[in-house]
Design a protein around this motif. Structure first.
Motif, mmCIF file in Angstrom:
data_model
loop_
_atom_site.group_PDB
_atom_site.id
_atom_site.type_symbol
_atom_site.label_atom_id
_atom_site.label_comp_id
_atom_site.label_asym_id
_atom_site.label_seq_id
_atom_site.Cartn_x
_atom_site.Cartn_y
_atom_site.Cartn_z
ATOM 1 N N GLU A 13 18.052 -1.700 20.307
ATOM 2 C CA GLU A 13 17.287 -0.636 19.655
ATOM 3 C C GLU A 13 16.895 0.421 20.671
ATOM 4 O OE1 GLU A 13 13.166 -0.096 17.053
ATOM 5 O OE2 GLU A 13 13.971 -2.093 17.492
ATOM 6 N N ARG A 14 17.092 1.685 20.307
ATOM 7 C CA ARG A 14 16.772 2.769 21.226
ATOM 8 C C ARG A 14 15.258 2.930 21.306
ATOM 9 N NH1 ARG A 14 19.979 8.528 21.062
ATOM 10 N NH2 ARG A 14 19.918 8.894 23.297
ATOM 11 N N PRO A 15 14.723 3.064 22.522
ATOM 12 C CA PRO A 15 13.266 3.219 22.658
ATOM 13 C C PRO A 15 12.801 4.533 22.044
ATOM 14 C CG PRO A 15 14.365 3.646 24.745
ATOM 15 C CD PRO A 15 15.411 3.097 23.820
ATOM 16 N N GLU A 16 11.528 4.593 21.733
ATOM 17 C CA GLU A 16 10.959 5.820 21.160
ATOM 18 C C GLU A 16 10.974 6.934 22.191
ATOM 19 O OE1 GLU A 16 6.886 7.353 18.871
ATOM 20 O OE2 GLU A 16 7.011 5.324 19.712
ATOM 21 N N MET A 17 11.420 8.102 21.758
ATOM 22 C CA MET A 17 11.505 9.253 22.647
ATOM 23 C C MET A 17 10.289 10.173 22.459
ATOM 24 S SD MET A 17 14.306 8.942 24.366
ATOM 25 C CE MET A 17 15.098 7.334 24.292
ATOM 26 N N ARG A 268 19.701 6.021 31.559
ATOM 27 C CA ARG A 268 19.053 5.587 32.801
ATOM 28 C C ARG A 268 17.610 5.153 32.571
ATOM 29 N NH1 ARG A 268 21.708 8.832 37.651
ATOM 30 N NH2 ARG A 268 23.544 9.711 36.647
ATOM 31 N N GLY A 269 17.180 5.132 31.312
ATOM 32 C CA GLY A 269 15.851 4.632 30.991
ATOM 33 C C GLY A 269 14.792 5.684 30.767
ATOM 34 N N VAL A 270 15.167 6.966 30.771
ATOM 35 C CA VAL A 270 14.190 8.033 30.559
ATOM 36 C C VAL A 270 13.842 8.139 29.076
ATOM 37 C CG1 VAL A 270 13.770 10.516 30.737
ATOM 38 C CG2 VAL A 270 14.990 9.318 32.566
ATOM 39 N N THR A 271 12.559 8.227 28.772
ATOM 40 C CA THR A 271 12.117 8.343 27.377
ATOM 41 C C THR A 271 11.262 9.573 27.117
ATOM 42 O OG1 THR A 271 10.188 6.944 27.829
ATOM 43 C CG2 THR A 271 12.175 5.835 26.997
ATOM 44 N N GLY A 292 16.920 11.717 18.182
ATOM 45 C CA GLY A 292 16.314 11.030 17.050
ATOM 46 C C GLY A 292 14.954 11.550 16.676
ATOM 47 N N ILE A 293 14.576 12.689 17.255
ATOM 48 C CA ILE A 293 13.279 13.305 16.956
ATOM 49 C C ILE A 293 13.494 14.316 15.842
ATOM 50 C CG2 ILE A 293 11.388 14.700 17.870
ATOM 51 C CD1 ILE A 293 12.036 13.479 20.618
ATOM 52 N N ARG A 294 12.960 14.042 14.676
ATOM 53 C CA ARG A 294 13.193 14.846 13.488
ATOM 54 C C ARG A 294 11.895 15.440 12.973
ATOM 55 N NH1 ARG A 294 18.342 12.550 12.155
ATOM 56 N NH2 ARG A 294 19.194 12.147 14.239
#
Length: 302
Positions: A13-17, A268-271, A292-294
């Motif tokens: 699962e992709r972390p929250e950005m 690379r882990g940047v959120t 994924g920011i809508r």
């Protein structure tokens, strides 16, 4: 597969950005309209904050304050006002901070600022002013419990003679009360990753947020990069060759370049990302969509 069995998805699962945006105060009615078109387009993305720049020597002081105040009045956005040390006494700087506080601002981007004669010239502290951004951070913390962001440089500040000096300066800002560092824009993610490793090795653990600038105009951004010491990889230069008079293709290439950089940073882990918008929303909005920011339409205005 039986009726009782369920399929599983092994995709992580992709972390929250999280994002934030930077704007600059307009100089004319036309620029004011352009700025607010950008704000209205980006506001529904619910950024952590939006910052408003502050010209050398406070040259945009009134316009910066007016823009910040309008953001507070007319939107649900959290403003972060820039403040610098250049060409002002400590009392004058403190008063600007108090004015921001009275306008509802609780977040300041504290910067030393560029020499009033322009980047590339020698910096001289005002005789009655704050000499360094670390001094400014400490003073702001005495005025109020501001959230304070400061600058960082993935490729080292142009005036830093070595990395030790550069990292020591960041540590002084953190020790004075800074809670976040935002980097100057860069185009080589390896340099950002190496910088973060240096910072962590020095015992600095505040968030280091990468500053990303979409290349709306290659000539303009190249000039900015030259002034602030940000390198332009040859491969990047070649991607924009021959597009000086082809704005549509330039825009497509710019979108691809920005998307690739951000996607690689995510890998690379940047959120968290800070976008230098130049008061334009199109490419930034597209990149946020990719992250994924809508839009949340109910949050556009107060």
């Amino acid at each position: 597969m039986s009726e009782t069995e369920t399929a599983t998805d092994d995709t992580p699962e992709r972390p929250e950005m999280h994002v934030s945006f930077e704007f600059f105060p307009p100089k004319s009615d036309k620029m004011e309209a352009t700025l607010w078109q950008a704000i209205e387009k980006l506001a529904p993305l619910e950024p952590r904050f939006v910052s408003v720049t502050y010209g050398a020597g406070g040259s945009t002081r009134e316009r910066t304050h007016a823009t910040v105040a309008r953001i507070v009045r007319e939107t649900n956005l959290t403003p972060a006002a820039h403040l610098t040390c250049v060409d002002a006494t400590r009392e004058e700087v403190d008063q600007v901070a108090r004015d921001y506080l009275a306008a509802g601002v609780r977040h300041i981007v504290a910067l030393r600022g560029d020499p009033i004669a322009g980047i590339g010239t020698s910096y001289r502290a005002h005789p009655g002013g704050y000499a360094y951004s670390s001094d400014l951070v400490a003073a702001l913390k005495k005025i109020a419990d501001f959230e304070i962001s400061v600058s960082a440089y993935a490729e080292r500040h142009p005036e830093s003679p070595d990395w030790q000096t550069d990292i020591d300066m960041l540590k002084r800002k953190v020790d004075a009360g800074a809670t976040r560092a935002i980097t100057q824009f860069f185009f080589n993610n390896d340099l950002f990753e190496a910088y973060v490793e240096r910072v962590r090795a020095a015992g600095i653990f505040i968030p280091i947020v990468p500053g990303v600038i979409p290349i709306h105009n290659f000539t303009q951004i190249s000039k900015f990069a030259g002034m602030c010491g940000a390198s332009m990889p040859q491969a990047l230069v070649e991607r924009f060759e021959g597009l000086e008079h082809d704005p549509e293709t330039h825009k497509l290439v710019a979108a691809a370049v920005a998307a690739e950089q951000v996607d690689d940073l995510v890998s690379r882990g940047v959120t968290d990302f800070h976008f230098y918008t130049l008061n334009r929303a199109d490419l930034v909005f597209a990149i946020c969509h990719m992250l994924g920011i809508r839009p949340h339409m109910e949050t556009v205005a107060a």
